[in-house]
Design a protein around this motif. Structure first.
Motif, PDB file in Angstrom:
ATOM      1  N   GLU A 149      -7.535  -1.100   8.855  1.00 32.61           N
ATOM      2  CA  GLU A 149      -8.618  -1.734   8.103  1.00 32.61           C
ATOM      3  C   GLU A 149      -8.059  -2.555   6.949  1.00 32.61           C
ATOM      4  O   GLU A 149      -8.510  -3.682   6.707  1.00 32.61           O
ATOM      5  CB  GLU A 149      -9.592  -0.676   7.573  1.00 32.61           C
ATOM      6  N   LEU A 150      -7.068  -2.014   6.247  1.00 31.28           N
ATOM      7  CA  LEU A 150      -6.450  -2.730   5.142  1.00 31.28           C
ATOM      8  C   LEU A 150      -5.843  -4.038   5.635  1.00 31.28           C
ATOM      9  O   LEU A 150      -6.066  -5.099   5.057  1.00 31.28           O
ATOM     10  CB  LEU A 150      -5.381  -1.862   4.467  1.00 31.28           C
ATOM     11  N   GLN A 151      -5.095  -3.976   6.718  1.00 33.84           N
ATOM     12  CA  GLN A 151      -4.470  -5.185   7.254  1.00 33.84           C
ATOM     13  C   GLN A 151      -5.526  -6.192   7.691  1.00 33.84           C
ATOM     14  O   GLN A 151      -5.398  -7.387   7.427  1.00 33.84           O
ATOM     15  CB  GLN A 151      -3.547  -4.858   8.415  1.00 33.84           C
ATOM     16  N   SER A 181       6.303 -11.144   5.903  1.00 36.13           N
ATOM     17  CA  SER A 181       6.587 -10.591   4.576  1.00 36.13           C
ATOM     18  C   SER A 181       7.282  -9.235   4.654  1.00 36.13           C
ATOM     19  O   SER A 181       7.860  -8.785   3.674  1.00 36.13           O
ATOM     20  CB  SER A 181       5.302 -10.448   3.765  1.00 36.13           C
ATOM     21  N   GLY A 182       7.185  -8.576   5.806  1.00 40.06           N
ATOM     22  CA  GLY A 182       7.819  -7.270   5.963  1.00 40.06           C
ATOM     23  C   GLY A 182       6.999  -6.147   5.371  1.00 40.06           C
ATOM     24  O   GLY A 182       7.418  -5.003   5.396  1.00 40.06           O
ATOM     25  N   LYS A 183       5.840  -6.476   4.806  1.00 40.06           N
ATOM     26  CA  LYS A 183       4.998  -5.434   4.229  1.00 40.06           C
ATOM     27  C   LYS A 183       4.341  -4.637   5.344  1.00 40.06           C
ATOM     28  O   LYS A 183       3.963  -5.163   6.372  1.00 40.06           O
ATOM     29  CB  LYS A 183       3.928  -6.040   3.319  1.00 40.06           C
ATOM     30  N   ASP A 184       4.204  -3.387   5.102  1.00 39.67           N
ATOM     31  CA  ASP A 184       3.602  -2.490   6.069  1.00 39.67           C
ATOM     32  C   ASP A 184       2.431  -1.800   5.388  1.00 39.67           C
ATOM     33  O   ASP A 184       2.603  -1.113   4.380  1.00 39.67           O
ATOM     34  CB  ASP A 184       4.654  -1.479   6.524  1.00 39.67           C
ATOM     35  N   CYS A 185       1.237  -1.989   5.923  1.00 42.02           N
ATOM     36  CA  CYS A 185       0.046  -1.401   5.312  1.00 42.02           C
ATOM     37  C   CYS A 185       0.124   0.123   5.289  1.00 42.02           C
ATOM     38  O   CYS A 185      -0.411   0.750   4.385  1.00 42.02           O
ATOM     39  CB  CYS A 185      -1.210  -1.873   6.034  1.00 42.02           C
ATOM     40  N   THR A 186       0.793   0.711   6.251  1.00 42.71           N
ATOM     41  CA  THR A 186       0.947   2.168   6.251  1.00 42.71           C
ATOM     42  C   THR A 186       1.703   2.623   5.013  1.00 42.71           C
ATOM     43  O   THR A 186       1.304   3.585   4.353  1.00 42.71           O
ATOM     44  CB  THR A 186       1.671   2.638   7.529  1.00 42.71           C
ATOM     45  N   ASN A 187       2.765   1.912   4.670  1.00 40.04           N
ATOM     46  CA  ASN A 187       3.523   2.259   3.461  1.00 40.04           C
ATOM     47  C   ASN A 187       2.698   2.044   2.209  1.00 40.04           C
ATOM     48  O   ASN A 187       2.781   2.828   1.261  1.00 40.04           O
ATOM     49  CB  ASN A 187       4.821   1.456   3.384  1.00 40.04           C
ATOM     50  N   LEU A 197      -2.344  13.162   1.584  1.00 39.81           N
ATOM     51  CA  LEU A 197      -1.462  12.986   2.745  1.00 39.81           C
ATOM     52  C   LEU A 197      -2.170  13.014   4.096  1.00 39.81           C
ATOM     53  O   LEU A 197      -1.619  13.477   5.092  1.00 39.81           O
ATOM     54  CB  LEU A 197      -0.339  14.032   2.716  1.00 39.81           C
ATOM     55  N   ASP A 198      -3.404  12.466   4.135  1.00 34.12           N
ATOM     56  CA  ASP A 198      -4.113  12.404   5.417  1.00 34.12           C
ATOM     57  C   ASP A 198      -3.918  11.059   6.128  1.00 34.12           C
ATOM     58  O   ASP A 198      -4.474  10.835   7.193  1.00 34.12           O
ATOM     59  CB  ASP A 198      -5.609  12.703   5.240  1.00 34.12           C
ATOM     60  N   GLY A 199      -3.133  10.164   5.538  1.00 38.24           N
ATOM     61  CA  GLY A 199      -2.835   8.883   6.170  1.00 38.24           C
ATOM     62  C   GLY A 199      -3.883   7.811   5.923  1.00 38.24           C
ATOM     63  O   GLY A 199      -3.788   6.718   6.492  1.00 38.24           O
TER      64      GLY A 199
END
Length: 162
Positions: free
Chosen positions: A114-116, A129-135, A144-146
């Motif tokens: 959703e963020l992405q 950009s190498g950005k990862d929405c998970t990170n 810590l539920d992701g």
């Protein structure tokens, strides 16, 4: 303190400045506001901004004034209501509205997908950009539920980590 860094704001400014003149016209600024479902007529926006266009420093000031207003509203309203949503005059805060924009499926959580999706829609996602929405989500995911729930979203927007 701004939630977004100066570099983030510069990137947003540059993306909004469609004609590359180094100034944001009210039309360019209003385009962003409409995407996040904040509606102003151009006359209202000019009255709010006080001029027909903004340079980068003025854009940062505009962003800071909006961010500070939301922080001030939270403290004046006494913080959270019993349902966990910050109270305001209309019964639904700007922060809750922003959360709903990211929570595309309405389940009360923001996933990395959703963020992405929202960042792509705003023109702020660059695959290179190498950005990862998970990170990005993991940084503010205190339980810590992701996913990001509303309290974690508030912490992220006010730039605090519990």
């Amino acid at each position: 303190m701004s939630v977004l860094s100066k570099n983030d704001l510069r990137r947003i400014f540059d993306r909004l400045d469609k004609n590359g003149d180094g100034l944001l016209s009210l039309d360019e600024l209003n385009w962003l506001l409409e995407i996040i479902e904040v509606r102003f007529s151009l006359q209202e926006l000019e009255s709010l901004v006080g001029k027909p266009c903004l340079g980068f420093d003025e854009f940062m000031f505009f962003y800071d004034s909006i961010s500070n207003r939301n922080t001030k509203m939270e403290s004046e309203d006494g913080g959270d209501d019993e349902d966990g949503v910050i109270g305001d005059v209309d019964g639904e805060s700007d922060l809750a509205k922003a959360f709903k924009l990211f929570d595309l499926d309405g389940d009360g959580f923001i996933s990395s997908e959703e963020l992405q999706s929202v960042l792509v829609r705003l023109g702020l996602w660059d695959e290179r950009s190498g950005k990862d929405c998970t990170n990005m989500i993991c940084f503010y995911d205190t339980n810590l539920d992701g996913m990001i729930d509303f309290d974690e979203f508030k912490n992220m927007m006010f730039h605090t980590v519990s």
